[in-house]
Structures are given as C-alpha cells and as structure tokens.
Design an enzyme around this catalytic site. Structure first.
Site, PDB file in Angstrom:
ATOM      1  N   GLU A  70      46.272  52.555  43.733  1.00  0.00           N
ATOM      2  CA  GLU A  70      46.503  51.327  44.495  1.00  0.00           C
ATOM      3  C   GLU A  70      47.027  50.262  43.545  1.00  0.00           C
ATOM      4  O   GLU A  70      46.586  50.166  42.413  1.00  0.00           O
ATOM      5  CB  GLU A  70      45.171  50.886  45.118  1.00  0.00           C
ATOM      6  N   PHE A  71      47.976  49.445  44.030  1.00  0.00           N
ATOM      7  CA  PHE A  71      48.567  48.424  43.160  1.00  0.00           C
ATOM      8  C   PHE A  71      48.366  47.005  43.693  1.00  0.00           C
ATOM      9  O   PHE A  71      49.050  46.081  43.273  1.00  0.00           O
ATOM     10  CB  PHE A  71      50.060  48.708  42.968  1.00  0.00           C
ATOM     11  N   GLU A 130      44.095  41.117  43.905  1.00  0.00           N
ATOM     12  CA  GLU A 130      43.142  40.271  44.604  1.00  0.00           C
ATOM     13  C   GLU A 130      43.856  38.959  44.926  1.00  0.00           C
ATOM     14  O   GLU A 130      44.679  38.487  44.147  1.00  0.00           O
ATOM     15  CB  GLU A 130      41.925  39.975  43.727  1.00  0.00           C
ATOM     16  N   PHE A 141      54.866  37.775  36.032  1.00  0.00           N
ATOM     17  CA  PHE A 141      53.877  38.016  34.972  1.00  0.00           C
ATOM     18  C   PHE A 141      54.355  37.534  33.611  1.00  0.00           C
ATOM     19  O   PHE A 141      54.095  38.141  32.577  1.00  0.00           O
ATOM     20  CB  PHE A 141      53.418  39.497  34.967  1.00  0.00           C
ATOM     21  N   GLY A 155      42.383  37.850  33.147  1.00  0.00           N
ATOM     22  CA  GLY A 155      40.996  38.270  33.373  1.00  0.00           C
ATOM     23  C   GLY A 155      40.944  39.204  34.559  1.00  0.00           C
ATOM     24  O   GLY A 155      41.917  39.886  34.867  1.00  0.00           O
ATOM     25  N   CYS A 168      40.402  44.265  36.465  1.00  0.00           N
ATOM     26  CA  CYS A 168      41.366  45.364  36.277  1.00  0.00           C
ATOM     27  C   CYS A 168      42.036  45.366  34.909  1.00  0.00           C
ATOM     28  O   CYS A 168      41.844  46.308  34.134  1.00  0.00           O
ATOM     29  CB  CYS A 168      42.406  45.317  37.371  1.00  0.00           C
ATOM     30  N   LYS A 226      39.779  45.890  31.714  1.00  0.00           N
ATOM     31  CA  LYS A 226      39.133  47.210  31.752  1.00  0.00           C
ATOM     32  C   LYS A 226      40.168  48.340  31.616  1.00  0.00           C
ATOM     33  O   LYS A 226      39.964  49.301  30.869  1.00  0.00           O
ATOM     34  CB  LYS A 226      38.384  47.326  33.090  1.00  0.00           C
ATOM     35  N   ARG A 248      34.884  37.981  37.436  1.00  0.00           N
ATOM     36  CA  ARG A 248      34.732  39.019  36.420  1.00  0.00           C
ATOM     37  C   ARG A 248      35.787  38.840  35.313  1.00  0.00           C
ATOM     38  O   ARG A 248      36.960  38.682  35.605  1.00  0.00           O
ATOM     39  CB  ARG A 248      34.842  40.413  37.054  1.00  0.00           C
TER      40      ARG A 248
HETATM   41  C1  UGA Z   1      45.999  43.596  38.947  1.00  0.00           C
HETATM   42  C2  UGA Z   1      47.425  44.113  39.206  1.00  0.00           C
HETATM   43  O1  UGA Z   1      48.341  43.026  39.279  1.00  0.00           O
HETATM   44  C3  UGA Z   1      47.482  44.915  40.499  1.00  0.00           C
HETATM   45  O2  UGA Z   1      48.780  45.468  40.664  1.00  0.00           O
HETATM   46  C4  UGA Z   1      46.453  46.046  40.421  1.00  0.00           C
HETATM   47  O3  UGA Z   1      46.412  46.801  41.635  1.00  0.00           O
HETATM   48  C5  UGA Z   1      45.080  45.453  40.189  1.00  0.00           C
HETATM   49  O4  UGA Z   1      45.092  44.702  38.952  1.00  0.00           O
HETATM   50  C6  UGA Z   1      44.097  46.594  40.087  1.00  0.00           C
HETATM   51  O5  UGA Z   1      44.214  47.402  39.167  1.00  0.00           O
HETATM   52  O6  UGA Z   1      43.266  46.751  41.002  1.00  0.00           O
HETATM   53  P1  UGA Z   1      44.535  41.539  39.863  1.00  0.00           P
HETATM   54  O7  UGA Z   1      43.639  41.847  38.714  1.00  0.00           O
HETATM   55  O8  UGA Z   1      43.945  41.368  41.210  1.00  0.00           O
HETATM   56  O9  UGA Z   1      45.664  42.675  39.999  1.00  0.00           O
HETATM   57  O10 UGA Z   1      45.300  40.156  39.541  1.00  0.00           O
HETATM   58  P2  UGA Z   1      46.688  39.737  38.835  1.00  0.00           P
HETATM   59  O11 UGA Z   1      47.452  38.908  39.776  1.00  0.00           O
HETATM   60  O12 UGA Z   1      47.384  40.882  38.239  1.00  0.00           O
HETATM   61  O13 UGA Z   1      46.163  38.789  37.659  1.00  0.00           O
HETATM   62  C7  UGA Z   1      45.415  39.290  36.566  1.00  0.00           C
HETATM   63  C8  UGA Z   1      45.217  38.216  35.542  1.00  0.00           C
HETATM   64  O14 UGA Z   1      46.435  37.906  34.873  1.00  0.00           O
HETATM   65  C9  UGA Z   1      44.714  36.874  36.106  1.00  0.00           C
HETATM   66  O15 UGA Z   1      43.735  36.332  35.245  1.00  0.00           O
HETATM   67  C10 UGA Z   1      45.950  36.000  36.108  1.00  0.00           C
HETATM   68  O16 UGA Z   1      45.657  34.626  36.008  1.00  0.00           O
HETATM   69  C11 UGA Z   1      46.651  36.508  34.862  1.00  0.00           C
HETATM   70  N1  UGA Z   1      48.104  36.259  34.877  1.00  0.00           N
HETATM   71  C12 UGA Z   1      48.908  36.836  35.804  1.00  0.00           C
HETATM   72  C13 UGA Z   1      48.660  35.451  33.881  1.00  0.00           C
HETATM   73  O17 UGA Z   1      47.937  34.910  33.001  1.00  0.00           O
HETATM   74  N2  UGA Z   1      50.018  35.239  33.874  1.00  0.00           N
HETATM   75  C14 UGA Z   1      50.826  35.806  34.802  1.00  0.00           C
HETATM   76  O18 UGA Z   1      52.063  35.580  34.720  1.00  0.00           O
HETATM   77  C15 UGA Z   1      50.276  36.618  35.784  1.00  0.00           C
END
Ligand code: UGA
Length: 405
Positions: free
Chosen positions: A130-131, A134, A228, A236, A239, A242, A306
């Site tokens: 799954e991709f 949240e 990204f 954080g 996902c 970890k 988390r």
């Molecule tokens: C992430 C992946 O984006 C999903 O594709 C994947 O399905 C999911 O993990 C998973 O493995 O279940 P998620 O952890 O919900 O999703 O959130 P993200 O939007 O990816 O953000 C992760 C972290 O990166 C957040 O702390 C966010 O603030 C940070 N982030 C994101 C940045 O610091 N800069 C960015 O440009 C994008």
C-alpha cells in the site's frame, strides 16, 4: 465497488467503535465513507477470526510491522495472522500481504499457513503493498499512482486484477520478493529526497539561499519531480523512520552497505536538533524560558504523533528546563514535558519564542499581528517554512527558518 468486506481485529473496542460508525483516529473524509458503507451493509467489523477467515475469498493482512530493537521489522502480528488463516481456512483463499514486510515474507506466510492447516487446502500468497499517506489516505487509496501485484500464481493475479478493475492506473505484475522491495525502496527514496533537501538547507542557511526556490527550481525538472522536496525539521510518522531502518537492516544482513540511506537516516536524526541549535544561538540560555510549540502531529491532517519531530523539539526544550506550551488542532497527548492549550493565543501568551513544528494550514493562516503583543518578544522559529519571510519581518518579528530566505 460492490465487494462485501469484513474488518477483523482482536481489539474489541476498535471493532465496536467502527461497527457503530465511529473512527477511532483522525483521517479526513474516512468517517463519512465508513458510515456510507455501514448503511449499505457493504462492510461489517468483527473479532471472530474463524468466521472472518471462513467467509471471505480474499484475505488482506493489514497488521502492523513495528520496528524491533535491532531495526528489523517485527513480524509477530503477521505470523499470528498467518497461523490463524492456516488453522481456519476451509477452501481456496488468496492471502494478500498489505502490510509493509521484508523481502521473503510472502514465502514465510505461505510456510506458516501450510504448517497450521489441519488438512491440505489450496491457497496463494500475494504481495500487494500500500502506498497511501496518512492525512490523504482516501485520495491515495482510491486514486493510486500504481498498483503492485507480486504473485507467482496466475489465478491469484487474475483475482487481484478483478478486485482493482475500477482503479485506473498502471498495474505492475511482478513476483512477491520484488513487490516487497518496491515498497521499501519507494519509502526510502522519498525519505532520501527529504534528507537531501534538509542537508542542502544547512548549506543554504550558510549561504543565505532560499531552499524553497532551490526546491522549485529543481522540482520542475520532470526527472526530479516537485514532491517531497520540502525542507523542514525532518520526516516522522510510523513509516519512513521504521522502513528506512528495516531496509538498512536487510542490506546489512546481506552484506550490502546502503551508505546513501545510512546518511539520509543520520541527517534526519539530527535535523530537529540542528534547528534547536538555532534557538539556543538566538535566545542564549534556555533555562526558564517560555517556548510555544505549534503542532505535535508528525505532519498536517493527522492526529498521529509517532516519531514526530515535534516530540524531539519538545524533549529538547524540556531537557533545557524551558516552560513548554503546546498547541495542536487535533492531537490530544498528555505529557509531563509540556502543557497543552486549546487556542493559539493562550499558547503563545508570554512566550519568549514560537516554534512551528507541523505544517497545519491553521498555522499558515495565523493573524500574526494579533499575536505579537501577547508574546514577551516577537521571535518566530518556522520549522516547516510555512510563513512568508518578508511579511513576518514587516510585522516586526525576528524570523528564523530552515533556509527560508
Ligand atoms: C508515507 C508514504 O508517503 C506513503 O506513500 C506510504 O504508503 C506510507 O508512508 C506508508 O508506508 O504507510 P506517511 O508516513 O503517511 O506516508 O506521510 P508522508 O506524507 O510521506 O510524510 C512523512 C514525513 O515526511 C512527514 O513527517 C512529513 O512532514 C515529512 N515530509 C514530507 C517532509 O519533511 N518534506 C516533504 O517534502 C514531504
């Protein structure tokens, strides 16, 4: 899409809450969808493992794979679920690994099912990662960029394609091991992009270059892509941290040094502290200072804390004997390290500095001129580069960011 779905969980409280139409976590739009499908009787929730396994043709494993102390993925919930499936399956099933699981888990699940079957019943195990993110889970799940089906069985692949027939995106058909790696590679690559920008932002801080312009300037190159690339106080959530550790663990176990990912992880580990050092450099001795922290969630539109970099910030402040006041639009988390307030005004009252830790829209739209007089001094640390630098400086704030010049 016309399927009948059973949600199985061992936690009775979660099951009862879902069955009564109440989501036990915050995810925009999901509660309405839950109510809709409960009304249409498309979905039911149960703790009855045996019944759920017997009555369904396709079984999705969506259990957690938390981080073990050595960095590897803890597979205990996957293994328990597989042994229940083996014990109770009565006819051909497709068992689908939705959980993020290390390479080789499809085979492991298959072996556990076989070991637990009282008599031989045919089944196939498919890896279908799954991709979704949240906070935008619905959009991501219903309109994915791609669907990955890792399968060694034509029959199971056909059943999976039938399930996804209304989803209009490319379908990648591959073997289970590749599908498992695709998931880790995707999350790790995204984490790598973020860490690259965060480390580059440290250079931009020195050179007084706007990292957001750099991000735009490189992101329009379609080979790089615009997503990204947002610098901040680090990634954080449940996902990225970890999954990066789990992939590193797999690599080390196989004698390969994924050095680029090791470094990305290290940059992330130090990014919030890097930002906090700017606070110390500006404020001086933090002892007894009142600091307002805006945002506890690891990102906007979720109540998940988390591995939230906000907690690293709070921890740093508490260790330096600050009086920490926090605000979050949805997170309610008790801690002896801070006091939480329900309004931004109360949170920033008498503060020596404000630190923005989460990219909530609510913080983007703050009427900063109204807050200035509530604070001891107008000092704003923007850990997510949310604020327009010229505007805020125009209002008389001292503004410090992650290279947001
Ligand atoms: C992430 C992946 O984006 C999903 O594709 C994947 O399905 C999911 O993990 C998973 O493995 O279940 P998620 O952890 O919900 O999703 O959130 P993200 O939007 O990816 O953000 C992760 C972290 O990166 C957040 O702390 C966010 O603030 C940070 N982030 C994101 C940045 O610091 N800069 C960015 O440009 C994008």
């Amino acid at each position: 899409m016309g399927h009948k779905v059973t949600g199985l969980d061992l936690d009775e409280r979660k099951v009862n809450s879902l069955q009564s139409g109440k989501l036990h976590f915050y995810e925009p739009g999901l509660n309405d969808l839950l109510l809709k499908h409960l009304n249409l009787e498309n979905i039911t929730f149960t703790t009855d493992t045996q019944k759920a396994i017997k009555e369904n043709d396709v079984i999705f494993l969506c259990v957690g794979t938390p981080q073990s102390p050595n960095g590897s993925a803890d597979l205990q919930y996957v293994k328990n679920a597989a042994s229940s499936i083996g014990s109770f399956m009565n006819q051909y099933k497709v068992v689908v690994n939705k959980s993020t699981v290390p390479v080789g888990t499809a085979e492991l699940v298959s072996n556990i099912i076989k070991e637990n079957q009282p008599s031989e019943v045919p089944f196939d195990v498919v890896s279908n990662p799954e991709f979704l993110r949240e906070g935008s889970a619905l959009k991501d799940a219903l309109h994915p960029d791609r669907v990955v089906i890792g399968s060694t069985s034509k029959k199971a692949t056909l059943i999976m394609k039938e399930l996804y027939k209304e989803v209009t995106c490319p379908i990648i058909e591959t073997n289970p091991k590749s599908a498992e790696l695709i998931k880790y590679a995707a999350n790790s690559f995204l984490a790598l992009k973020i860490s690259f920008m965060n480390e580059l932002a440290r250079l931009c801080d020195e050179l007084e270059i706007n990292i957001n312009d750099v991000s735009k300037g490189i992101g329009l190159d379609h080979r790089i892509g615009p997503h990204f690339l947002q610098a901040g106080i680090g990634y954080g959530g449940s996902c990225f941290p970890k999954d990066v550790q789990a992939l590193l663990h797999t690599s080390r176990k196989n004698g390969i040094n994924l050095s680029i990912l090791e470094r990305a992880s290290e940059v992330n580990r130090t990014q919030a502290t890097y930002f906090m050092e700017k606070l110390t450099n500006t404020v001086g001795d933090l002892n007894g200072k009142t600091i307002a922290v805006l945002g506890l969630a690891f990102k906007a539109n979720t109540d998940d804390t988390r591995e939230s970099p906000s907690l690293t910030v709070v921890d740093y402040l508490a260790k330096h004997n600050c009086n920490v006041k926090v605000h979050d639009p949805v997170v309610r988390l008790q801690s002896s390290a801070y006091i939480q307030y329900s309004t931004i005004e109360e949170t920033v009252a008498d503060a020596d500095a404000i630190i923005i830790c989460t990219d909530w829209d609510e913080y983007r739209n703050i009427q900063w001129h109204k807050l200035k007089d509530l604070m001891k001094q107008p000092l704003l640390f923007d850990g997510r580069n949310l604020i327009n630098r010229d505007d805020i400086i125009g209002l008389g704030y001292h503004y410090i960011s992650i290279a947001n010049f």
